[in-house]
Structure formats: structure tokens, C-alpha cells
Design an enzyme around this catalytic site. Structure first.
Site, PDB file in Angstrom:
ATOM      1  N   PRO A  74       0.900  -1.270   0.143  1.00  0.00           N
ATOM      2  CG  PRO A  74      -0.649  -1.527   1.881  1.00  0.00           C
ATOM      3  CD  PRO A  74       0.816  -1.926   1.153  1.00  0.00           C
ATOM      4  CD  GLU A  75       2.422   2.978  -4.560  1.00  0.00           C
ATOM      5  OE1 GLU A  75       2.482   4.067  -4.861  1.00  0.00           O
ATOM      6  OE2 GLU A  75       2.507   2.019  -5.165  1.00  0.00           O
ATOM      7  CE  LYS A 104       5.217   4.263  -0.042  1.00  0.00           C
ATOM      8  NZ  LYS A 104       6.070   3.612  -0.849  1.00  0.00           N
ATOM      9  NE  ARG A 113       6.923 -10.626  -0.240  1.00  0.00           N
ATOM     10  CZ  ARG A 113       7.396  -9.766  -1.252  1.00  0.00           C
ATOM     11  NH1 ARG A 113       6.718  -9.056  -1.982  1.00  0.00           N
ATOM     12  NH2 ARG A 113       8.574  -9.898  -1.312  1.00  0.00           N
ATOM     13  NE  ARG A 165      10.385  -2.035  -6.132  1.00  0.00           N
ATOM     14  CZ  ARG A 165       9.389  -1.330  -5.396  1.00  0.00           C
ATOM     15  NH1 ARG A 165       9.754  -0.218  -4.843  1.00  0.00           N
ATOM     16  NH2 ARG A 165       8.150  -1.966  -5.213  1.00  0.00           N
TER      17      ARG A 165
END
Length: 289
Positions: free
Chosen positions: A2-3, A58, A125, A278
Site C-alpha cells: 500500500p502506498e 505510508k 509476507r 523495480r
DNA sequence: CACTTGACCTGTCCGC
DNA sequence: TGCGGACAGGTCAAGT
């Protein structure tokens, strides 16, 4: 995962759902997800009331009635999902949810509230965490005190943006956008989306970007973030809001995860490259190096 | 200083 | 169907 828009969506949801409620218990079966001693849990969390839900970049900040805050970072796969007491007795979950019965195998932390509801911190994760800080010490946390300006605040003027860009003149623009010390809250999705909107190649060095395009980038960042908040954020894989529902921005995305498809602006094929380590999406025609 | 790589973890997808 | 490798929205530490 999530940003800023996703964390903001969760923040708004939690604000409606849990402010004013007391925490009866908090527990975890994975230490790193809740690196707080039993002592601290008993003394500073249990039986304290939630008074506010904030956000910085965040990071979610749950304010308690004792001048402490719970700091929550969702990292890549974190979710904060609220379930009222009725779920314990068979109430269904929303149709647009990714998750069913809770707790499930990704549940790392469970918080019980005084009306019988529960808050689940799910994190496939295990990169995310829930920690605690005294409010007076929050700004001493390195991650927070070095964090750049909030892109949606009134204080984030073009002048400030330009000055911060200038400090990173020799860096690739995508790396700069992802750096939380420069601007808070932008991640991989919104970096790609903003660069497409401003027609800037992600590998371009800041000093090679014209004044007009820097201005366009500044405006694009704000527009993209605001649009995503309106859509409830982006659900690419794991993200859900505080009620377990998906966001819809991803279907409005212009480049992110659109490799092989046509650019909405010029019709050329969107490609995917690596930038700042990325996966990075762009239109090779609109965004020239 | 700027950039890359590896680490932290689990899960999914793709090719053989 | 199984297996290995690459990759996934974040961040930090260490190395070049």
C-alpha cells in the site's frame, strides 16, 4: 503494497470504525509483526481507548488516550481489517472482498475491542509491523523524522517540490520519487502513473528534466494520488480497506501493469523495464529518454 | 554521493 | 504434477 492512497483509505475507514473504542487485548504469533513486550502491552495498550487515527506517508498512527500511539506499517502485503462482533456468529463478508473468514493463515496480529469487534492485521509476507511509541518521541524515529513532505498537504508547494528535486539533481527521477525522504507516500504504482502523466522517462536524471515538465510532474503527483483516494486505492493483489473491500484505481491506471497494451494517449505499446531496481512501466513514445 | 544487491518472507506464475 | 526461478505494491544495510 500500500502506498499513500491505500493507507489513507484504511485510515478513513478505521476512523469511522474504531475511534472511541477501548482495546481489550492485542496478541500475535509472529514476534516481528508485534515487537512489543508483554509488559508494555499490559501497561500501555490494554484497557486504553483509541482517540485518533492519523497517517504520515505510508505509516498509520493510532492514537491512544495515554499519549502513546500504535505505529502500523503495511509494507508489501499488510491489511488492517475490522470485523464486528456479528462476524463471529456467521455474518458474511463483503462480496468485493479478497478475504473470507478471519483469522486466516496470514493473520499476524489480532486486536480485540470493547464492543466485541476485532481488528485483524493480516500480512502474508511478514514485512509489516505494529509498534508503539510515546507521542513525544515519534519525531525521533529516524524513518519519520527524515520523511519528506506530505504531497497532499497545503504546504507542499511547487517551490518546495522544485527545491527537493534540485537536491537530487544527479539521480534518476524514478528513484527520487520512491525515496520517502524526498516526498512521503509515493510507491511503485504512483511513481509510474505520475511519470506517464507528466511525459517523463523514469530513467531521466532530474537535472535533465525541463522546468515545464517538473511543473507537470508536481501537478501529476497530486492529481494521481487524489484520484486514487477517490477510487479507494489500488488492489493489484492483496490490498483491501478497513472493511475488507478492494480498491478500484488499478482499472483506471494508465501504465501500471499495462505492459503490452496500447498507450491511451498515443496508441504505442506500453513496455516494462527496470528502474531503481523495480518493475517500471512506461510509454516509449510519450516518455523519451 | 548514487546506484545495486541482498535481506526480510510467502505466494503465484511461467517454463521445462 | 512437480520443480526451479523470477517476481511482487516497501525499506534498510552493506557493498561498489
Amino acid at each position: 503494497m500500500p502506498e499513500l492512497p491505500e493507507v489513507e483509505t484504511v485510515r478513513r475507514g478505521l476512523e469511522k470504525l474504531i475511534v472511541g473504542k477501548k482495546i481489550i487485548n492485542i496478541s500475535s504469533d509472529w514476534q516481528k509483526s508485534l515487537p512489543i513486550t508483554d509488559n508494555e502491552i499490559n501497561n500501555s495498550i490494554k484497557n486504553h481507548e483509541i482517540v485518533s487515527i492519523g497517517r504520515r506517508g505510508k505509516l498509520l498512527i493510532i492514537g491512544l488516550d495515554n499519549s502513546r500511539s500504535l505505529l502500523i506499517h503495511l509494507r508489501m502485503t499488510g491489511q488492517m481489517v475490522y470485523r464486528s462482533e456479528s462476524y463471529r456468529f456467521g455474518a458474511g463478508h463483503p462480496n468485493d472482498s479478497l478475504i473470507g473468514k478471519l483469522p486466516d493463515k496470514s493473520t499476524r496480529v489480532i486486536m480485540e475491542l470493547d464492543n466485541g469487534s476485532r481488528l485483524f492485521f493480516n500480512d502474508q509476507r511478514k514485512f509489516g509491523f505494529i509498534n508503539i511509541s510515546e507521542n513525544s518521541k515519534i519525531n525521533q524515529i529516524p524513518f519519520l523524522n527524515k520523511m519528506g513532505p506530505e504531497p497532499l498537504s497545503q504546504d507542499f508547494t511547487y517551490k518546495i517540490f522544485k527545491a527537493r528535486m534540485k537536491n537530487r539533481a544527479n539521480s534518476q527521477i524514478k528513484a527520487v520519487l520512491l525515496d520517502q525522504k524526498v516526498i512521503a507516500g509515493i510507491g511503485n504504482i504512483y511513481a509510474d502513473e505520475s511519470l506517464w502523466m507528466a511525459k517523463i522517462h523514469p530513467l531521466k536524471k532530474v537535472l535533465e528534466i525541463s522546468e515545464a515538465k517538473q511543473r507537470a510532474l508536481y501537478e501529476s503527483i497530486i492529481e494521481v494520488l487524489n484520484t486514487s483516494i477517490e477510487k479507494g486505492g489500488s488492489t493489484d493483489r492483496n490490498y483491501v480497506d478497513a472493511e475488507g473491500k478492494k480498491g478500484s484505481y488499478i482499472s483506471f491506471a494508465k501504465v501500471f501493469r499495462r505492459e503490452g497494451k496500447k498507450c491511451y494517449r498515443c496508441g504505442k505499446t506500453i513496455i516494462k523495464i527496470r528502474a531503481a531496481g523495480r518493475g517500471t512501466h512506461l510509454c516509449p513514445n510519450c516518455q523519451r529518454i
